[in-house]
Scaffold this active site. Structure first.
Site, PDB file in Angstrom:
ATOM      1  N   TYR A  42     -41.566  71.049  50.476  1.00  0.00           N
ATOM      2  CA  TYR A  42     -40.947  69.698  50.768  1.00  0.00           C
ATOM      3  C   TYR A  42     -41.530  68.837  51.711  1.00  0.00           C
ATOM      4  CZ  TYR A  42     -38.004  71.513  54.518  1.00  0.00           C
ATOM      5  OH  TYR A  42     -37.354  71.866  55.817  1.00  0.00           O
ATOM      6  N   GLU A  43     -41.167  67.572  51.820  1.00  0.00           N
ATOM      7  CA  GLU A  43     -42.030  66.516  52.387  1.00  0.00           C
ATOM      8  C   GLU A  43     -43.305  66.523  52.296  1.00  0.00           C
ATOM      9  OE1 GLU A  43     -40.559  65.050  55.866  1.00  0.00           O
ATOM     10  OE2 GLU A  43     -38.662  65.916  55.579  1.00  0.00           O
ATOM     11  N   GLY A  44     -43.747  66.835  51.001  1.00  0.00           N
ATOM     12  CA  GLY A  44     -45.233  66.874  50.569  1.00  0.00           C
ATOM     13  C   GLY A  44     -45.546  68.204  50.520  1.00  0.00           C
TER      14      GLY A  44
END
Lengths: 247, 380, 324
Positions: B362-364
């Protein structure tokens, strides 16, 4: 209401204890310092009372050099309103107690609170000495503190029970386990405010110390643990009686 | 160059550590097991100011720097990364985005409660068909003159069912590509907005992740963040900072597992000595520590750059990429060091290993970080 | 000149700790070439006072009356200070219990004297006067030098052997005027826990930890303590969980104890716990985890399920007691 809270600066409870200078001094290398846990519990109780009754001003006081500032600022972060550091090496309990008593005299305080002992020297002395210097009542090892106007109700642990004591102000009391459940964790705002609160550095008054450290020693290391078969606890009793001679 | 932490930094670290030990550790296994949200614990984190650490005190925050934030993040993540992801989203996505790009009125109305612990926020970018590629938003916010009407679905939304305020990214002008995207603040009770059931996740099970559904949701014009078409830039800039927080989370997860592995290696005996005295284990510990220390330095550097108002995009991506990969490796090795015990829940490390996996996603994802890093290298 | 021993009484009776204290005071007095005097406050019958002579006290000063009927630190300090001055005390001794911890420091201020609390052995030197106590919560010892004319010590219970030294004893009643000013912090109620042995003076302590799983399981621990005549203690998680009262918590942030024999049942042995019990003479660990750190510190260990071992241990103690 003005309260003086005496705090001491001690090695963290998980510290490895070592000595230097021919075992005459504590080795401060890599040691993290904290507020002595009993003092922190005392502060926590004061803050609970303050939130309950309002109008309480808590001044934290300690005796030490500039290296103890972070410790006393921790008390400010947790919630003390201001602080006083008596700028001197804390040579012995009598010396420290005298300094705290002087700060009390100069500040129109209503009572003094501290922890029952610092976890380094565990002397159980300073609170009672402060009371005697000020010629006021003292209650040691307080497991509960309630304020009712000018009267404090304190539960003190005694051997084989407890004692409920009522005392008018001013007085000195030292908190032990039970005075508050867990030490309060400072909130982020409190931490950021700590440096903005006053920390007054005052000189020490003269007071001879009557005790000094000659040297530290470590406990003798124990031999290996003797294991006993779980099915035969009677063997343990025999060994405790015949070998260790403690039964 | 100064690697020393300030007195306040040390106090924050200690406060977070004490909080994690005394209030997050009890029950953490059960919460993970049964996917129970750390509601009481989050309430305490709000009281203690962990939910709006970097926000200016005039908006109810702690006024702390990014270093303070990553220190707290690491400590809390050592014990409970379900709590720390909730903290991360509120701090580095929601509060940061509002403080930097919101109007004064938006700040007063939304940032103040979010930063002072009276509300929780969510950040809704991912969609069923658009995860890493944020330029393709299927959620549409149609401009109706004095308001917008939002339709679409958002996926994988942390704090999905706990929030009062949601920052939602949607396309207003699909024909303009990413320049037609906007960010909106949508309140929980907006008619037409519903929250789906939470996902049954592999890790971070205490943090509930939801789909959000928007059907003809009327959103006032004043709830758009920034100028028309600013949404993509808003999302990318916000995520840049968010990476530093997630990197710190990954570090905490890895360090938590390493601490447990070190302790276990000193206690557990095999072949007549503590397993830490066998080189096979000792060298593992050396590698794990080295990876964690490198992650910490990368994170602290990225945080420092952010605090100096220097460009931290690349540094944040490197920190997140390394920390997430290191956390996965370190937690896996921690399970290995614990042997059979590592595979049972009581010993914590298997949970940390499951949690670590999410930091790579997550978050990239790690691959997105590789894109960011390589593009930075190859840019003319 | 003399050694003055404050002999606390509990409802008119003395305890083993009293005899330890007199025996210790006598040993110091012999070195200094002075007599040992005892001082007791409150109602104690003469035959009980006479017992003090058995351990070497030449004279007992007996302060009694309405004003000293309840323990108040300030008034007791005043009384002791008056007697200490009258008899030219060089050394004043207390038990290191809750009372001693209140009185010794206050008296030190009164007499401008150096004081060392929780002394664990006879002085290693008399010129200069050096005594040993434990520091850093039992992780180390320190030798402390006292430089003042008058020296005040509090003796850790169980750290000095009782030795009989019978001599004829005289009793002198002391009438003291205690100003009301000194009677402000007054006990309004005392709650005695009957049949419980105070941890600070218990010779044997039975302590149990989280391994006991729930407060309902303490019956066997209580039984073991009861037949051993032991004090009951617990580890921190147990008191934090509310399974047992805070008064039973031993360890660095609870009570520091020093019995002759310490049983740790289902206690893993965290550093903070060990710090509080390390000065026990003999420690026994019972734990189902062979890796529990307590086995490193203990003298005797049994690996196994406490729920099976403790009942067997109770039987073994009963047989042992019966055979004695």
């Amino acid at each position: 209401m003005k309260v003086l809270l005496a705090v001491s600066h001690v090695p963290d409870t998980t510290s490895k204890i070592r000595f230097v200078n021919k075992d005459s001094e504590f080795d401060k290398t890599d040691i993290q310092y904290i507020i002595s846990p009993f003092d922190e519990l005392a502060l926590t109780r004061l803050l609970q009372i303050k939130e309950q009754i309002g109008g309480m001003h808590i001044t934290a006081v300690t005796v030490g050099g500039a290296d103890v500032d972070p410790t006393i600022r921790k008390a400010l972060a947790i919630g003390a309103d201001d602080a006083v550091r008596v700028d001197a090496e804390p040579t012995d309990a009598l010396f420290v107690a005298r300094q705290i008593a002087e700060v009390f005299k100069n500040g129109e305080f209503d009572f003094v609170m501290t922890g029952k002992e610092s976890i380094d020297f565990t002397g159980n002395q300073v609170g009672e000495m402060v009371a005697e210097f000020l010629n006021i009542p003292s209650v040691a090892s307080a497991a509960s503190l309630e304020l009712n106007g000018n009267i404090a109700t304190i539960i003190r642990e005694i051997d084989g029970g407890k004692e409920v004591i009522e005392t008018p102000m001013p007085f000195v009391t030292s908190g032990q386990k039970g005075i508050a459940k867990e030490p309060r964790i400072p909130n982020m705002r409190g931490i950021m405010m700590a440096r903005k609160k006053p920390l007054n550095v005052v000189p020490a008054v003269e007071q001879a110390a009557h005790t000094k450290v000659v040297k530290f020693t470590m406990p003798e290391s124990r031999g290996a643990c003797k294991m006993i078969d779980a099915d035969n606890p009677a063997e343990l009793i025999r060994l405790l009686h015949e070998e260790a001679k403690v039964l | 160059m100064d690697f020393n932490l300030s007195e306040e930094h040390l106090m924050i670290q200690k406060a977070a550590r004490d909080f994690a030990r005394t209030e997050l550790l009890p029950g953490v296994i059960e919460r993970d097991d049964n996917a129970i949200k750390p509601i009481e614990q989050i309430k305490r984190m709000q009281e203690l100011g962990f939910m709006g650490m970097m926000v200016d005190p005039k908006y109810g925050g702690g006024g702390m720097d990014t270093i303070s934030y990553v220190l707290a993040m690491e400590e809390i993540s050592k014990v409970d990364s379900s709590a720390s992801v909730m903290m991360s989203v509120n701090n580095s996505l929601v509060c940061w985005g509002l403080e930097n790009y919101g109007t004064e009125a938006q700040k007063q109305k939304y940032l103040v409660p979010l930063a002072s612990g009276k509300a929780i926020g969510a950040f809704a970018l991912s969609e069923p068909e658009a995860g890493s590629d944020a330029t393709k938003q299927h959620t549409i916010a149609k401009d109706m003159g004095d308001h917008y009407v939002v339709n679409g679905i958002k996926n994988w939304i942390t704090n999905g069912s706990d929030s009062q305020y949601y920052i939602v990214i949607a396309h207003t002008h699909p024909e303009k590509g990413h320049k037609g995207i906007n960010a909106f603040i949508i309140e929980k009770d907006t008619p037409g907005f519903t929250v789906g059931p939470h996902e049954n996740k592999m890790g971070m099970r205490g943090s509930h992740t939801h789909a959000l559904m928007f059907q003809d949701c009327k959103v006032p014009k004043e709830n758009r963040i920034g100028d028309d078409g600013f949404g993509f830039k808003f999302a990318m800039n916000t995520l840049n900072g968010g990476r530093i927080g997630i990197a710190a989370q990954a570090l905490g997860i890895g360090q938590g597992a390493l601490d447990l592995a070190i302790q276990y290696s000193k206690e557990r005996k095999a072949f007549g000595k503590e397993i830490g005295h066998h080189q096979a284990i000792a060298f593992k510990l050396a590698d794990m520590h080295t990876e964690m220390e490198a992650a910490r330095l990368l994170i602290h550097k990225a945080a420092w750059l952010k605090d100096q108002h220097k460009d931290y995009g690349m540094a944040g991506a490197i920190a997140k990429y390394h920390a997430a990969e290191a956390a996965m490796h370190v937690t896996t090795e921690a399970v290995q060091i614990h042997g059979g015990y590592g595979y049972v829940k009581e010993y914590h490390v298997e949970r940390l290993m499951r949690d670590a996996k999410l930091t790579q996603i997550y978050e990239g994802t790690s691959e997105i970080q590789q894109i960011v890093i390589s593009r930075g290298l190859l840019r003319d | 000149m003399s050694v003055l021993v404050y002999t606390e009484n509990w409802d008119g009776k003395f305890k083993k700790a009293t005899w330890e204290l007199i025996s210790y005071g006598k040993a110091i007095a012999e070195q200094l070439g002075v007599p040992v005097f005892a001082l007791t406050i409150g109602d104690v019958a003469d035959d009980q006072l006479n017992e003090l002579g058995k351990y070497g006290a030449e004279k007992v000063y007996h302060v009694k009356g309405e004003k000293v009927s309840k323990f108040v630190a300030a008034s007791y300090t005043h009384a002791i200070s008056e007697v200490a001055k009258q008899v030219g005390a060089k050394v004043v001794m207390f038990d290191h219990n809750f009372t001693g911890r209140s009185l010794a420091p206050r008296l030190a201020v009164r007499l401008d004297a150096g004081t060392v609390s929780g002394v664990v052995a006879l002085p290693s030197s008399y010129e200069p006067f050096v005594v040993k106590r434990s520091v850093y919560s039992g992780k180390a010892f320190v030798e402390m030098q006292i430089d003042s004319e008058v020296k005040i010590l509090s003796l850790m219970p169980n750290s000095y052997k009782v030795s009989e030294n019978p001599i004829p004893i005289s009793i002198e009643a002391i009438d003291l005027d205690i100003a009301d000013e000194l009677l402000k912090a007054v006990p309004v109620r005392v709650e005695k826990i009957e049949g419980k042995i105070p941890l600070t003076e218990a010779e044997i302590i039975v302590s149990a930890g989280r391994g006991m799983k729930a407060s309902d399981n303490w019956g066997m621990i209580e039984e073991l303590a009861s037949i051993l005549g032991a004090g009951l203690a617990c580890s921190r998680p147990v008191s934090d969980e509310g399974w047992r009262g805070h008064d039973e918590h031993v360890g660095q942030t609870g009570k520091l104890v020093h019995p002759n024999l310490y049983f740790a049942i289902g206690i893993s042995g965290a550093i903070q716990h060990l710090a509080g019990v390390n000065s026990s003479k003999v420690m026994v660990a019972i734990n189902n985890d062979v890796e529990a750190p307590f086995f490193e510190a203990a003298h005797y260990g049994i690996v196994g399920d406490a729920f099976e071992i403790v009942p067997k241990l109770i039987e073994a103690v009963k047989e042992f007691k019966a055979a004695q």
